[in-house]
Motif scaffolding. Structure first.
Motif, mmCIF file in Angstrom:
data_model
loop_
_atom_site.group_PDB
_atom_site.id
_atom_site.type_symbol
_atom_site.label_atom_id
_atom_site.label_comp_id
_atom_site.label_asym_id
_atom_site.label_seq_id
_atom_site.Cartn_x
_atom_site.Cartn_y
_atom_site.Cartn_z
ATOM 1 N N ARG A 73 -6.958 1.611 7.476
ATOM 2 C CA ARG A 73 -6.263 1.839 6.219
ATOM 3 C C ARG A 73 -5.943 0.474 5.630
ATOM 4 O O ARG A 73 -5.394 -0.382 6.308
ATOM 5 C CB ARG A 73 -4.970 2.625 6.425
ATOM 6 N N GLY A 74 -6.328 0.284 4.371
ATOM 7 C CA GLY A 74 -6.039 -1.010 3.793
ATOM 8 C C GLY A 74 -6.859 -1.285 2.557
ATOM 9 O O GLY A 74 -7.244 -0.367 1.830
ATOM 10 N N SER A 75 -7.179 -2.576 2.338
ATOM 11 C CA SER A 75 -7.820 -3.019 1.109
ATOM 12 C C SER A 75 -9.153 -3.687 1.392
ATOM 13 O O SER A 75 -9.347 -4.303 2.447
ATOM 14 C CB SER A 75 -6.907 -4.003 0.370
ATOM 15 N N LYS A 118 -3.614 -2.420 6.388
ATOM 16 C CA LYS A 118 -2.237 -2.145 6.006
ATOM 17 C C LYS A 118 -1.281 -2.626 7.094
ATOM 18 O O LYS A 118 -1.466 -2.364 8.275
ATOM 19 C CB LYS A 118 -2.056 -0.647 5.783
ATOM 20 N N ASN A 162 -7.727 -0.999 -3.250
ATOM 21 C CA ASN A 162 -6.649 -0.710 -2.310
ATOM 22 C C ASN A 162 -6.737 0.719 -1.797
ATOM 23 O O ASN A 162 -7.489 1.551 -2.334
ATOM 24 C CB ASN A 162 -5.289 -0.947 -2.978
ATOM 25 N N ASN A 163 -5.979 0.984 -0.750
ATOM 26 C CA ASN A 163 -5.816 2.345 -0.216
ATOM 27 C C ASN A 163 -7.111 2.961 0.298
ATOM 28 O O ASN A 163 -7.343 4.159 0.161
ATOM 29 C CB ASN A 163 -5.188 3.265 -1.271
#
Length: 717
Positions: free
Chosen positions: A71-73, A131, A93-94
């Motif tokens: 999970r992250g960018s 994240k 993102n996301n």
């Protein structure tokens, strides 16, 4: 004197340097799938404030344990030589990626620009930020592939490549970038969104190309150009040899090897080895002799090892991997095919000796032309899925010993051949093209496997002459008729087998399908194709111009994807109908027409598979059903989602079928009526077709209601 052409191509990309943790981390976190867009971009032709394109097709998470998600960018960044992130060019993102190969998100295309000053040592690459973490990490993996070709202001940059060929020095070959949308193996496309480096070959130079090394991920050699489709190394050199066809030695050369590994001693200093196309080797050979044939005889295509003994009895791992061999005769003493031994060859037919009981991984993988395989071992040897993957078995034939067909047919891998035949008479199997169709089959029957020259009207022949024998055309393969160029199709009485979607309902210009009336398996009604055996509507032509159609009585099923018709706004379904296949009418004009009409005469609501009709049809259609079944339709889970369901009597204007009229006779399409009373003829859905005192009326194929003097008779033409 033989003439050799060596093409030397260099393509250099900067190597990514591991950076300090404070700048850019070094642990990979995500993967851009193999064969797609790479991780790193040279900035040589990227200019400040000048837009450029960046692509990738699939990003997946493969770096974590099976329990952990990413999970992250994701970002495209400009990075200096020491690992400093100078600019985030584009950021998403996301992202939420499940672990494991093949889980990911599809297709990214960025048109971006760099606003910072760019130095020659800078690079552009994808990076990720998980994240909760502070450090950006490079998107990298051993599987990552670079298919980027530099662009400047979105225009292709050209380069010059100097080639020494055919005795002439310094012939300039122009290198250029070429956008490719995809290359297909069997039915599965391999897509590449990036640009690819290509070399144009001069049209006036006769040639025969072959790759002599080193290996690249994909090199496509065509008559007019060489295409480097992917790059996996930061620096590499490709060598290609070319010779004129007249220099090729096509007559078979024979060599005897007394001591295993000594074949090279007979040929090392012999310039002919570069041009030998056909070789026979006898005696005792080992993996070194085979490696010599593979690596040092670039033009070799035909190999006869029938009188040779191979050390260990197994064709070695990688024996002729990616070698362009067209034919090979294996020794009877052979007991196994090593891993990758005949992978990615040009073999069309392969005889596998009786003693072979071992198949290494990828033994025949992606030998795309391999269509005929003859097995002499009566035992069904289990093979991994990758042994035969990518061969032409879906259109090919497997010959097996007598009495073993059923056993091979039920095997998970061997059973995937389109035909399995007992015996080894491969002369009975044919693959031919008559300029219009490609045929394949076992005497005396063949199946059409491809339309090679689509025409306005396609007439399937009953018989075809091949090698002085007459074959019956008894089948049409799956998706054979799928061309927008085709308007009409004629199917003869001999065709008793149609592959899945043999006639595609998506053929945008198809107006009708005709079937010989003596065909025992299929028939057509008003240009619509049906299967007698299964009582199924198969294909409703997309360009059939009628706005209304009545499905004949006796039909029990509407096939999946049967109707993409542009004009149909009213469909009448028979009382015998039991099911409507997936997406049968979902892309027809019933979707787009305001208030289309659907008439179902079945007392029991037919089953509708997933999305049999479109959402728009469910909302707007006027549905008419038998009055005594109205409540059943409104309660049925497949039909109650229609917004408008009414009793059939409100639409048709004809409710009761009364006694017969003995004054009516039918001959073909002619109805003869012996009466002085006015005659009314309605289509089965209630539309008035004729009214008057005619004694003889010609009617199209269909079902009709005749009203004479208050009596009604149902007839079928």
């Amino acid at each position: 004197m033989h003439r050799i052409a060596l093409i030397m191509v260099s393509f250099i990309l900067p190597v990514f340097i591991n950076c300090h943790a404070a700048k850019l981390g070094s642990t990979p976190s995500m993967l851009v799938m193999e064969g797609k867009f790479g991780m790193q971009i040279d900035t040589e032709n990227v200019q400040k404030d000048v837009p450029f394109n960046a692509f990738f097709d699939w990003i997946g998470n493969t770096s974590y344990s099976s329990e952990k998600k990413f999970r992250g960018s994701l970002a495209l960044a400009l990075i200096s030589e020491d690992g400093e992130i100078k600019e985030i060019i584009h950021q998403e993102n996301n992202l939420n990626l499940s672990p494991g190969w093949g889980f990911g998100q599809h297709q990214r295309f960025y048109n971006v620009r760099v606003s910072s000053d760019i130095s020659d040592s800078d690079i552009i690459r994808f990076i990720t930020l998980e994240k909760g973490e502070d450090a950006w990490l490079p998107v990298s993996s051993l599987q990552s592939i670079q298919t980027y070709c530099n662009v400047k202001s979105n225009k292709v940059m050209k380069s010059k490549i100097t080639v020494n060929i055919l005795g002439h020095n310094d012939i300039p070959f122009e290198g250029y970038c070429e956008g490719t949308y995809g290359e297909s193996r069997q039915y599965d496309p391999i897509y590449s969104s990036g640009y690819n480096l290509a070399i144009k070959w001069p049209e006036d130079k006769p040639h025969h190309f072959v790759k002599v090394g080193p290996d690249l991920d994909r090199v496509q050699i065509d008559p007019d150009r060489i295409l480097f489709q992917s790059v996996s190394k930061p620096e590499y050199t490709v060598t290609l040899m070319a010779c004129s066809d007249e220099d090729l030695i096509t007559e078979q050369r024979h060599f005897t090897v007394e001591t295993p590994g000594s074949l090279s001693q007979q040929l090392t200093d012999n310039e002919d080895r570069l041009y030998i196309n056909n070789i026979s080797v006898s005696g005792h050979i080992d993996e070194n002799d085979i490696a010599f044939m593979r690596d040092e005889m670039p033009m070799l295509e035909h190999i006869d090892l029938s009188n040779a003994d191979i050390s260990g009895g197994i064709l070695p791992d990688g024996a002729f991997n990616e070698k362009g061999i067209v034919s090979i005769i294996l020794p009877e003493s052979l007991i196994g095919l090593g891993a990758n031994s005949l992978r990615n060859t040009k073999l069309f037919k392969l005889n596998i000796p009786k003693k072979v009981c071992y198949y290494g991984l990828n033994a025949l993988n992606y030998s795309e032309n391999l269509t005929v395989v003859v097995l002499h071992n009566p035992n069904v040897i289990p093979v991994s899925w990758c042994v035969l993957e990518g061969t032409n078995r879906s259109k090919g034939v497997l010959f097996v010993p007598k009495g073993t067909r059923e056993a091979f047919a039920t095997d998970e891998q061997w059973g995937k051949f389109s035909m399995i035949v007992e015996g080894d008479n491969t002369d009975d199997w044919v693959s031919a093209n008559d300029g219009t169709y490609s045929y394949s089959g076992i005497y005396p029957n063949v199946t059409i496997s491809e339309v090679t020259n689509p025409e306005y009207k396609m007439i399937v022949p009953e018989t075809i002459e091949i090698r002085d024998r007459t074959f019956n055309v008894t089948g049409i393969g799956g998706r054979v008729f799928a061309s927008y160029l085709i308007n009409e199709i004629y199917i003869p009485k001999s065709v008793t087998s149609l592959g899945e979607y043999a006639v595609e309902s998506t053929c945008s210009n198809l107006t009708k399908i005709e079937v010989d009336e003596d065909n025992p398996r299929y028939f057509s009604d008003g240009g619509v194709l049906y299967d007698r055996k299964t009582a199924t509507m198969l294909t409703y032509p997309q360009a059939k111009a009628d706005s209304e159609y009545t499905v004949p009585e006796g039909i029990t099923d509407i096939g999946g994807w049967a109707c993409y018709n542009k004009y149909l706004s009213k469909i009448s379904l028979p009382s015998t109908l039991q099911s409507i296949g997936a997406c049968a009418f979902c892309y027809s004009n019933l979707q787009y027409k305001n208030n289309p009409v659907i008439i179902s005469k079945a007392q029991t609501p037919p089953f509708i598979y997933s999305s049999g009709f479109s959402a728009e049809t469910y909302i707007n259609a006027q549905v008419y059903v038998p009055a005594n079944s109205l409540s059943s339709y409104k309660a049925d889970p497949d039909w109650r989602i229609f917004n408008n369901i009414y009793p059939l009597s409100e639409e048709s204007g004809i409710e009761n079928i009364e006694s017969e009229d003995d004054s009516i006779t039918i001959s073909g399409h002619i109805v003869n009526i012996n009466t002085n009373n006015p005659v009314e003829i309605y289509s089965i859905d209630g539309k008035l077709f004729h009214k008057g005192h005619a004694k003889s009326i010609e009617l199209p194929t269909g079902i009709y209601l005749l009203r004479i003097n208050g009596k009604v008779k149902k007839i079928r033409i």
